[in-house]
Design an enzyme around this catalytic site. Structure first.
Site, mmCIF file in Angstrom:
data_model
loop_
_atom_site.group_PDB
_atom_site.id
_atom_site.type_symbol
_atom_site.label_atom_id
_atom_site.label_comp_id
_atom_site.label_asym_id
_atom_site.label_seq_id
_atom_site.Cartn_x
_atom_site.Cartn_y
_atom_site.Cartn_z
ATOM 1 N N TYR A 75 0.830 -1.213 0.000
ATOM 2 C CA TYR A 75 0.000 0.000 0.000
ATOM 3 C C TYR A 75 0.859 1.254 0.000
ATOM 4 O O TYR A 75 0.612 2.201 -0.753
ATOM 5 C CB TYR A 75 -0.934 0.002 1.220
ATOM 6 C CG TYR A 75 -1.963 1.112 1.139
ATOM 7 C CD1 TYR A 75 -3.221 0.879 0.582
ATOM 8 C CD2 TYR A 75 -1.662 2.405 1.586
ATOM 9 C CE1 TYR A 75 -4.148 1.894 0.480
ATOM 10 C CE2 TYR A 75 -2.587 3.428 1.484
ATOM 11 C CZ TYR A 75 -3.837 3.169 0.934
ATOM 12 O OH TYR A 75 -4.743 4.174 0.820
ATOM 13 N N PHE A 127 -5.357 20.514 -24.664
ATOM 14 C CA PHE A 127 -6.102 19.302 -25.015
ATOM 15 C C PHE A 127 -7.494 19.422 -24.394
ATOM 16 O O PHE A 127 -7.676 20.166 -23.429
ATOM 17 C CB PHE A 127 -5.352 18.081 -24.478
ATOM 18 C CG PHE A 127 -6.022 16.785 -24.814
ATOM 19 C CD1 PHE A 127 -6.118 16.360 -26.128
ATOM 20 C CD2 PHE A 127 -6.564 15.983 -23.824
ATOM 21 C CE1 PHE A 127 -6.744 15.171 -26.440
ATOM 22 C CE2 PHE A 127 -7.188 14.774 -24.130
ATOM 23 C CZ PHE A 127 -7.283 14.374 -25.438
ATOM 24 N N ASP A 128 -8.503 18.706 -24.918
ATOM 25 C CA ASP A 128 -9.877 18.970 -24.447
ATOM 26 C C ASP A 128 -10.089 18.705 -22.949
ATOM 27 O O ASP A 128 -10.765 19.476 -22.279
ATOM 28 C CB ASP A 128 -10.950 18.313 -25.328
ATOM 29 C CG ASP A 128 -10.806 16.812 -25.480
ATOM 30 O OD1 ASP A 128 -9.928 16.239 -24.798
ATOM 31 O OD2 ASP A 128 -11.557 16.203 -26.251
ATOM 32 N N ASP A 218 2.711 19.592 -21.077
ATOM 33 C CA ASP A 218 1.756 18.492 -21.180
ATOM 34 C C ASP A 218 2.487 17.474 -22.048
ATOM 35 O O ASP A 218 2.536 17.591 -23.274
ATOM 36 C CB ASP A 218 0.449 18.971 -21.811
ATOM 37 C CG ASP A 218 -0.585 17.846 -21.909
ATOM 38 O OD1 ASP A 218 -0.200 16.682 -21.724
ATOM 39 O OD2 ASP A 218 -1.759 18.141 -22.181
ATOM 40 N N ALA A 220 2.380 14.220 -22.879
ATOM 41 C CA ALA A 220 1.833 12.930 -23.328
ATOM 42 C C ALA A 220 2.679 12.300 -24.437
ATOM 43 O O ALA A 220 2.906 11.098 -24.441
ATOM 44 C CB ALA A 220 0.386 13.109 -23.801
ATOM 45 N N LYS A 261 -0.008 7.281 -23.551
ATOM 46 C CA LYS A 261 0.592 7.594 -24.842
ATOM 47 C C LYS A 261 2.056 7.151 -24.824
ATOM 48 O O LYS A 261 2.338 5.981 -24.972
ATOM 49 C CB LYS A 261 0.460 9.093 -25.141
ATOM 50 C CG LYS A 261 -0.926 9.542 -25.583
ATOM 51 C CD LYS A 261 -1.974 9.466 -24.513
ATOM 52 C CE LYS A 261 -3.290 10.076 -24.893
ATOM 53 N NZ LYS A 261 -3.673 11.196 -24.066
ATOM 54 N N HIS A 451 -20.393 14.080 -28.769
ATOM 55 C CA HIS A 451 -19.922 13.119 -29.780
ATOM 56 C C HIS A 451 -19.828 11.696 -29.245
ATOM 57 O O HIS A 451 -19.889 10.746 -30.002
ATOM 58 C CB HIS A 451 -18.597 13.577 -30.380
ATOM 59 C CG HIS A 451 -17.502 13.737 -29.387
ATOM 60 N ND1 HIS A 451 -17.423 14.819 -28.545
ATOM 61 C CD2 HIS A 451 -16.455 12.942 -29.086
ATOM 62 C CE1 HIS A 451 -16.357 14.684 -27.787
ATOM 63 N NE2 HIS A 451 -15.760 13.560 -28.083
HETATM 64 C C1 LIG Z 1 -4.643 12.080 -23.625
HETATM 65 C C2 LIG Z 1 -4.194 13.416 -23.303
HETATM 66 C C3 LIG Z 1 -4.486 14.019 -22.067
HETATM 67 C C4 LIG Z 1 -5.386 13.358 -21.030
HETATM 68 O O1 LIG Z 1 -4.893 12.137 -20.618
HETATM 69 P P1 LIG Z 1 -5.835 10.906 -20.223
HETATM 70 O O2 LIG Z 1 -4.855 9.840 -19.866
HETATM 71 O O3 LIG Z 1 -6.662 10.566 -21.420
HETATM 72 O O4 LIG Z 1 -6.656 11.327 -19.074
HETATM 73 C C5 LIG Z 1 -3.970 15.271 -21.819
HETATM 74 N N1 LIG Z 1 -3.240 15.926 -22.730
HETATM 75 C C6 LIG Z 1 -2.947 15.387 -23.930
HETATM 76 C C7 LIG Z 1 -2.116 16.156 -24.900
HETATM 77 C C8 LIG Z 1 -3.417 14.133 -24.263
HETATM 78 O O5 LIG Z 1 -3.161 13.631 -25.474
#
Ligand SMILES: *Cc1c(COP(=O)(O)O)cnc(C)c1O
Length: 460
Positions: A75, A127-128, A218, A220, A261, A451
């Site tokens: 844990y 990102f959204d 960010d 990813a 990613k 969507h």
């Molecule tokens: C996928 C993504 C996120 C969010 O990550 P999740 O793992 O889907 O919650 C944030 N920023 C970018 C650029 C992404 O491609």
């Protein structure tokens, strides 16, 4: 080593396989009708080649599967946490590391600390989920991409760059004190998966330092971005992707990452930073929602697999194959006369449905029409990024999105060149009969993220 060869091969051999979902044209017609022409509602085993997203859909290596067995599920203070923490410290140089169950959890934790009413966040493009988590705190998110990023036909090396003039202007306008943070998204997912140059990152950093504004990455797709820098930016061709990635992280004070990613795992993420005051508060928020800060919503085995994935993703043979295979899809489509966003990005090719299906007006969703036809034609699943995702209706009047794109996202290490050849052939067939493709209308939709759930029907 093999640089005299033109053929770029997948840098792996396959140990474990999964069957594809073969279907007949009649079956697909029925599946699509039952799903109300919304591909999110199709059972995945009715999909032959799934290009819906590259998120969490990658194939782990044998070594990562070994990590799964090696995971320590204690844990608190699990051995796997320290493996994870040291991999991220070594890569980013940041002092404080917190695992989260995925990228958006890291966003929610960070913005609950630095966001709030009246605060402004600036980015090359949010990102959204990033934008949604910023706005949920009452703060404002503003995108500052370079102008050329919106010209889909123009091919530029670093279309993911931030507009430096616009950045300076808005800092002066709003006053530096109201700017909570600058977020550089590498690569820029929302605008075609385009890379950001090191020059741009360092100049944004200079501007922010002058005004005392923190920068976060960010991250990813940090490895894909690093490799584009190696290929395209002067002075980086002899550096390793890891050296380049480290330099990218060095210009920021912290990062958010969706490990789904470029850590090539099926779930996970993290938040890392230098600011220990913020980190202390972040851990308090983390305990409320994610779990104790040494596991943060993940199992020990996940932490172990992320640490290994962060190493594998920086291998040059892997990155070369990754970037070249996306470019290969792009050039195949181009040869068939299919208009794409130029140049192809790091993780996806974006088809310009507005141009390909110019006979379908935006209110009849040309992107979604193409997505449906691609499924009917060959069982390929793609994602609309257009008026179904971003269109609005104000006082009964339809406002289309600025673009009608179809994203073909390539999962990491999952498909081979013959799968990609098949996708290109499907587009060849589609392009021939494009004038027969019909639009769609919305039958039912919900107010948020429509969507995912919208019901549609064909319309003449
Ligand atoms: C996928 C993504 C996120 C969010 O990550 P999740 O793992 O889907 O919650 C944030 N920023 C970018 C650029 C992404 O491609």
């Amino acid at each position: 080593m093999y640089s005299k060869y033109k053929t770029i091969i997948e840098p792996f051999k396959i140990k474990s396989v999964e069957p594809l979902g073969f279907t007949t044209p009649e079956e697909r017609k029925e599946v699509l009708r039952k799903a109300d022409y919304n591909l999110f509602k199709i059972p995945a085993d009715k999909v032959l080649i799934d290009l819906l997203t590259d998120s969490g859909t990658g194939a782990m290596s044998g070594e990562q599967w070994a990590c799964i067995m090696r995971g320590d599920e204690s844990y608190a203070g699990a051995r796997s946490f320290f493996t994870f923490e040291s991999a991220i410290k070594d890569l980013t140089g940041y002092k404080e590391v917190m695992p989260t169950h995925q990228g958006r959890a890291a966003e929610r934790i960070l913005f609950s600390i630095v966001g709030g009413e009246g605060k402004v966040f600036l980015s090359n493009s949010h990102f959204d989920t990033t934008r949604a988590n910023i706005e949920a705190t009452g703060a404002t998110a503003i995108d500052l991409p370079i102008q050329e990023a919106l010209d889909f036909e123009k091919s530029l090396d670093f279309k993911g760059d931030m507009d430096l003039v616009a950045l300076q202007k808005i800092i002066e306008e709003k006053g530096p004190a109201s700017i909570a943070m600058v977020i550089i998204t590498v690569t820029n997912n929302s605008l075609g998966g385009q890379p950001v140059s090191m020059k741009n990152i360092s100049e944004v950093s200079k501007i922010c330092k002058k005004h005392n504004i923190p920068i976060f990455l960010d991250a990813a797709r940090f490895a894909e971005n690093a490799y584009f820098i190696k290929l395209r930016e002067k002075g980086y061709s002899n550096k390793t992707p890891k050296e380049i990635a480290k330099e990218m992280f060095s210009y920021a004070e912290g990062c958010l990452m969706s490990a789904k990613k470029d850590a090539i795992v099926n779930i996970g993420g993290f938040l890392a930073m230098n600011n220990s005051t913020w980190a202390k508060r972040a851990r308090e928020v983390e305990i409320l929602g994610e779990g104790f800060p040494t596991y943060g919503g993940l199992a020990g085995r996940d932490l172990e697999a992320i640490a290994q994935g962060l190493t594998e993703v920086l291998e040059e043979e892997y990155l070369n194959y990754r970037i070249m295979s996306v470019a290969y899809l792009g050039s195949g489509l181009r040869k068939q006369g299919v208009p794409i966003v130029e140049p192809p990005g790091g993780h996806a090719v974006y088809v310009n449905a507005k141009k390909l299906l110019s006979h379908i007006p935006p209110e009849k969703f040309p992107g979604q029409a193409l997505v449906c036809e691609l499924y009917l034609e060959a069982g390929i699943r793609a994602c609309e990024i257009g008026s179904l995702m971003f269109g609005k209706t104000n006082n009964g009047k339809f406002e289309p999105a600025p673009m009608e794109l179809v994203r073909l996202a390539i999962p990491r290490r999952v498909y081979t060149q013959s799968h990609i050849d098949f996708v290109v052939e499907a587009f060849e067939n589609l392009a021939k009969k494009k004038n027969t493709i019909q639009g769609l209308k919305i039958v039912e939709s919900s107010p948020v993220l429509a969507h995912f759930t919208a019901r549609l029907a064909p319309v003449r």
